[in-house]
Design a protein around this motif. Structure first.
Motif, PDB file in Angstrom:
ATOM      1  N   GLU A  47       0.922  -1.048   0.275  1.00 18.83           N
ATOM      2  CA  GLU A  47       0.376   0.014  -0.027  1.00 18.83           C
ATOM      3  C   GLU A  47       1.244   1.311  -0.318  1.00 18.83           C
ATOM      4  O   GLU A  47       0.882   2.135  -0.707  1.00 18.83           O
ATOM      5  CB  GLU A  47      -0.803   0.204   1.403  1.00 18.83           C
ATOM      6  CG  GLU A  47      -1.840  -1.438   1.059  1.00 18.83           C
ATOM      7  CD  GLU A  47      -2.747  -1.722   2.417  1.00 18.83           C
ATOM      8  OE1 GLU A  47      -2.529  -0.416   3.567  1.00 18.83           O
ATOM      9  OE2 GLU A  47      -3.327  -2.407   2.579  1.00 18.83           O
ATOM     10  N   ASP A  81       1.975   1.721  -3.261  1.00 17.64           N
ATOM     11  CA  ASP A  81       1.272   2.224  -4.349  1.00 17.64           C
ATOM     12  C   ASP A  81       0.900   3.411  -4.200  1.00 17.64           C
ATOM     13  O   ASP A  81       1.344   4.869  -5.451  1.00 17.64           O
ATOM     14  CB  ASP A  81      -0.083   1.097  -4.146  1.00 17.64           C
ATOM     15  CG  ASP A  81      -1.155   2.297  -4.785  1.00 17.64           C
ATOM     16  OD1 ASP A  81      -0.712   2.779  -5.293  1.00 17.64           O
ATOM     17  OD2 ASP A  81      -2.693   1.808  -4.454  1.00 17.64           O
ATOM     18  N   THR A  99       4.188   5.124  -5.316  1.00 25.11           N
ATOM     19  CA  THR A  99       3.855   5.359  -6.738  1.00 25.11           C
ATOM     20  C   THR A  99       2.958   6.584  -7.269  1.00 25.11           C
ATOM     21  O   THR A  99       3.405   7.521  -8.282  1.00 25.11           O
ATOM     22  CB  THR A  99       3.285   4.321  -7.735  1.00 25.11           C
ATOM     23  OG1 THR A  99       3.675   3.274  -7.261  1.00 25.11           O
ATOM     24  CG2 THR A  99       3.835   3.921  -9.166  1.00 25.11           C
ATOM     25  N   TYR A 147       1.422  -6.076  -7.114  1.00 26.88           N
ATOM     26  CA  TYR A 147       2.011  -4.370  -7.631  1.00 26.88           C
ATOM     27  C   TYR A 147       1.473  -4.187  -9.073  1.00 26.88           C
ATOM     28  O   TYR A 147       1.467  -2.889  -9.655  1.00 26.88           O
ATOM     29  CB  TYR A 147       3.228  -4.123  -7.559  1.00 26.88           C
ATOM     30  CG  TYR A 147       3.964  -2.877  -7.467  1.00 26.88           C
ATOM     31  CD1 TYR A 147       3.087  -1.704  -7.258  1.00 26.88           C
ATOM     32  CD2 TYR A 147       5.209  -2.270  -8.172  1.00 26.88           C
ATOM     33  CE1 TYR A 147       3.691  -0.309  -7.011  1.00 26.88           C
ATOM     34  CE2 TYR A 147       5.631  -1.463  -7.975  1.00 26.88           C
ATOM     35  CZ  TYR A 147       4.574  -0.302  -8.358  1.00 26.88           C
ATOM     36  OH  TYR A 147       5.162   0.503  -8.590  1.00 26.88           O
ATOM     37  N   ILE A 156      -1.657  -3.413  -9.925  1.00 23.84           N
ATOM     38  CA  ILE A 156      -2.061  -1.857  -9.762  1.00 23.84           C
ATOM     39  C   ILE A 156      -0.886  -0.691 -10.561  1.00 23.84           C
ATOM     40  O   ILE A 156      -2.369   0.110 -11.350  1.00 23.84           O
ATOM     41  CB  ILE A 156      -1.198  -1.666  -8.556  1.00 23.84           C
ATOM     42  CG1 ILE A 156      -1.675  -2.788  -6.816  1.00 23.84           C
ATOM     43  CG2 ILE A 156      -1.582   0.176  -7.906  1.00 23.84           C
ATOM     44  CD1 ILE A 156      -1.058  -2.104  -5.811  1.00 23.84           C
ATOM     45  N   LYS A 200      -3.058   1.799 -12.986  1.00 25.55           N
ATOM     46  CA  LYS A 200      -2.598   3.162 -13.350  1.00 25.55           C
ATOM     47  C   LYS A 200      -2.331   3.735 -14.926  1.00 25.55           C
ATOM     48  O   LYS A 200      -2.315   4.919 -14.928  1.00 25.55           O
ATOM     49  CB  LYS A 200      -1.402   3.473 -12.429  1.00 25.55           C
ATOM     50  CG  LYS A 200      -2.168   3.002 -10.935  1.00 25.55           C
ATOM     51  CD  LYS A 200      -0.965   3.490 -10.280  1.00 25.55           C
ATOM     52  CE  LYS A 200      -1.162   2.938  -8.343  1.00 25.55           C
ATOM     53  NZ  LYS A 200      -2.356   4.263  -8.399  1.00 25.55           N
TER      54      LYS A 200
END
Length: 392
Positions: free
Chosen positions: A80, A83, A86, A111, A114, A118
């Motif tokens: 988290e 994240d 990033t 990851y 995730i 994005k």
């Protein structure tokens, strides 16, 4: 034109740390790099978790005060945090250095998902496509993690074939391991090196003694047991030979087998085992420079940072003939190869180099020059920048 923004995730210790250090030195000239590293590498480290860079070679490039973010891959909260980092950095690309540890696969997989949401590409460099010591389910476990990447980089053509055979269809590039000439600081000469090692091992290495070295983490697939078994053949022809094996036994599957084999063969005074991780740089350089030949009797590896270190120290190398990359180096006249799991083959190559002094000298000189020219980090960094740009 603004530089690419790269979020670079890597171990910053050990062999992969040294590899990343060399690449970061050149990438820093071409891109805006934010470093992320790991607090834990494996369960054994939990009692003394990694908190900062301590390796002198890495510190030459990555200063202690340089901002780097520390994550724990076995901690969901850490995912988290990564994240959030990033989102804060908004990188053009995430670059993830992967090793063959099954404990990291879930982190990479989650990851990568995730990042996909994005719309940020992720590039992996896979140092070993799959573990040398495969557990049940490993092939599927690693493959399932890899397929979420946008691009994979491998260090050998064999690794590329392994990934394709596993059904991975995403783009894969082969970019070879770079040289480790930067590790040779010339802090000691050959004579000084022998004095240092003599004192450290409580022995006396005379000028007429021939020294054979094995260096690196000791695991079954490194094949040290076969070098021990090769020693009697060498000593029969060249009795003034000393064998030294230096490297951590921390991860060895059967720690006692090596000393037991040494005793069984009566080699207590001829084959010295120093089973500790070598942090001191002078000592590391001294082990290499005290040696006349460095031998890597591997039984399951396709490339080796320790081999590149030996060549950078201008030492002739004998290594098992395994994989396309090793065979290419042999054709280039960079190394001499022996047959894996074959003590007689290893001993014959050792005796040959010791009895052909001029050829031994030319082998190390040629290897140093070829690696300096063809396996330099500037070229490698440019190859990576091309990959990153093509994903924008």
């Amino acid at each position: 034109m603004s530089k690419l923004k790269i979020l670079y995730i890597t171990p910053l210790r050990g062999g992969i740390g040294h590899w990343s250090r060399c690449l970061i030195e050149e990438l820093d000239k071409l891109a805006d790099i934010t470093l992320v590293t790991f607090k834990r590498k494996r369960k054994e480290d939990d009692t003394k978790p990694f908190t900062r860079i301590t390796d002198d070679f890495i510190l030459e490039v990555i200063e202690p005060e340089r901002p780097h973010h520390i994550i724990e891959y076995n901690n969901k909260k850490s995912l988290e945090d990564l994240d959030k980092l990033t989102d804060k950095i908004k990188p053009d690309c995430v670059y993830f250095i992967m090793w063959a540890g099954r404990q990291i696969t879930w982190f990479l997989k989650e990851y990568s998902k995730i990042l996909k949401k994005k719309n940020i590409p992720i590039v992996l460099t896979v140092h070993e496509a799959y573990p040398q010591i495969v557990q049940e389910g490993d092939l599927q476990l690693f493959t399932d993690a890899y397929v979420h990447a946008n691009h994979i980089v491998v260090l050998t053509e064999n690794a590329l074939s392994d990934l394709r055979n596993a059904g991975i269809t995403i783009p894969i590039s082969f970019v070879p391991h770079g040289n480790y000439h930067a590790m040779n600081k010339d802090k000691v000469d050959d004579r000084e090196a022998r004095d240092i090692i003599s004192k450290h091992l409580s022995i006396q290495i005379g000028d007429t003694v021939r020294v054979v070295l094995f260096f690196g983490f000791i695991r079954d697939y490194k094949g040290l047991i076969y070098l021990i078994r090769a020693a009697p053949y060498v000593l029969k022809k060249l009795p003034e030979t000393l064998f030294i094996a230096a490297g951590s036994l921390e991860l060895a599957e059967k720690q006692l087998q090596y000393q037991n084999e040494i005793q069984k063969l009566g080699l207590e005074n001829k084959f010295l085992l120093f089973g500790e991780y070598i942090k001191d740089y002078i000592l590391l350089e001294s082990f290499y420079k005290a040696a006349d030949i460095v031998v890597y009797p591997y039984i399951g590896i396709s490339q080796s940072g320790a081999m590149f270190t030996a060549i950078g120290m201008k030492r002739p190398v004998i290594i098992s003939e395994l994989g396309s990359f090793i065979k290419k180096l042999e054709k280039q006249g960079v190394i001499m190869t022996s047959q894996p799991k074959d003590p007689k083959s290893i001993s014959e190559k050792i005796v040959y180099l010791f009895t052909h002094e001029e050829e031994r000298k030319k082998l190390s000189e040629r290897a140093y020059l070829i690696l300096k020219k063809e396996y330099n980090w500037k070229t490698i960094a440019n190859d990576y920048i091309t990959i990153f740009k093509n994903l924008k």
